[in-house]
Design a protein around this motif. Sequence first.
Motif, PDB file in Angstrom:
ATOM      1  N   THR A  46       0.832  -1.200   0.000  1.00  0.00           N
ATOM      2  CA  THR A  46       0.000   0.000   0.000  1.00  0.00           C
ATOM      3  C   THR A  46       0.868   1.252   0.000  1.00  0.00           C
ATOM      4  O   THR A  46       1.760   1.385   0.840  1.00  0.00           O
ATOM      5  N   THR A  48       1.905   4.977   0.916  1.00  0.00           N
ATOM      6  CA  THR A  48       1.684   5.751   2.133  1.00  0.00           C
ATOM      7  C   THR A  48       0.455   6.645   1.978  1.00  0.00           C
ATOM      8  O   THR A  48       0.345   7.390   1.014  1.00  0.00           O
ATOM      9  N   GLY A  49      -0.477   6.525   2.913  1.00  0.00           N
ATOM     10  CA  GLY A  49      -1.671   7.362   2.919  1.00  0.00           C
ATOM     11  C   GLY A  49      -2.791   6.907   2.009  1.00  0.00           C
ATOM     12  O   GLY A  49      -3.858   7.512   1.981  1.00  0.00           O
ATOM     13  N   SER A  50      -2.585   5.841   1.256  1.00  0.00           N
ATOM     14  CA  SER A  50      -3.587   5.396   0.294  1.00  0.00           C
ATOM     15  C   SER A  50      -4.632   4.504   0.943  1.00  0.00           C
ATOM     16  O   SER A  50      -4.353   3.762   1.884  1.00  0.00           O
ATOM     17  N   ARG A  51      -5.830   4.559   0.402  1.00  0.00           N
ATOM     18  CA  ARG A  51      -6.901   3.657   0.812  1.00  0.00           C
ATOM     19  C   ARG A  51      -6.964   2.446  -0.115  1.00  0.00           C
ATOM     20  O   ARG A  51      -7.775   1.560   0.078  1.00  0.00           O
ATOM     21  N   PRO A 140      -4.759  17.367   0.323  1.00  0.00           N
ATOM     22  CA  PRO A 140      -4.830  15.948   0.681  1.00  0.00           C
ATOM     23  C   PRO A 140      -6.248  15.415   0.454  1.00  0.00           C
ATOM     24  O   PRO A 140      -7.223  16.166   0.507  1.00  0.00           O
ATOM     25  N   SER A 142      -8.244  13.798   2.301  1.00  0.00           N
ATOM     26  CA  SER A 142      -9.168  14.038   3.409  1.00  0.00           C
ATOM     27  C   SER A 142      -9.777  15.447   3.378  1.00  0.00           C
ATOM     28  O   SER A 142     -10.804  15.695   4.016  1.00  0.00           O
TER      29      SER A 142
END
Length: 144
Positions: A46, A48-51, A140, A142
């Motif tokens: 994965t 970094t930071g990925s869904r 970002p 979010s």
Amino acid sequence: MEWTLEVVMVPVSDVDRAKEFYAEKCGFKVDLDMQLSETARVVQLTPTGSRCSIVLTEGMTPPSEWASTAEPGSLQGMQLCVVDVVAGREELAGRGVEISPVMHLGEKGWEEGKGDTWNSWAYFRDPDGNGWVVQEAPAPLSER
């Protein structure tokens, strides 16, 4: 109903070589490396930071009536979004990834340098030739 894209299978010819590229050069986290049988293995990584994760497999042919396998190197255009494409490009290049200059689409076609919002990209390939795009996002995930 909520539908989430969580895993993308990346067709590769050598799982160990691809795992090393994505983990060491791209900085993806290795979530799973499991030998399912004598001939079947799955590796999940994965960014970094990925869904969404990627999966590398060997010896796992899907049922032909439901799915088909892709040739190594045939996956093109997977996008990784970052808030600073220049820094993202420098990070990958510093890890040994061969990556294009930052580019944008201008009035005369592709030009080097950053463009406006959502118009800055850099391109790279894994050892099998699967093509990736790093795109600059305005914030970002979010916050979008």
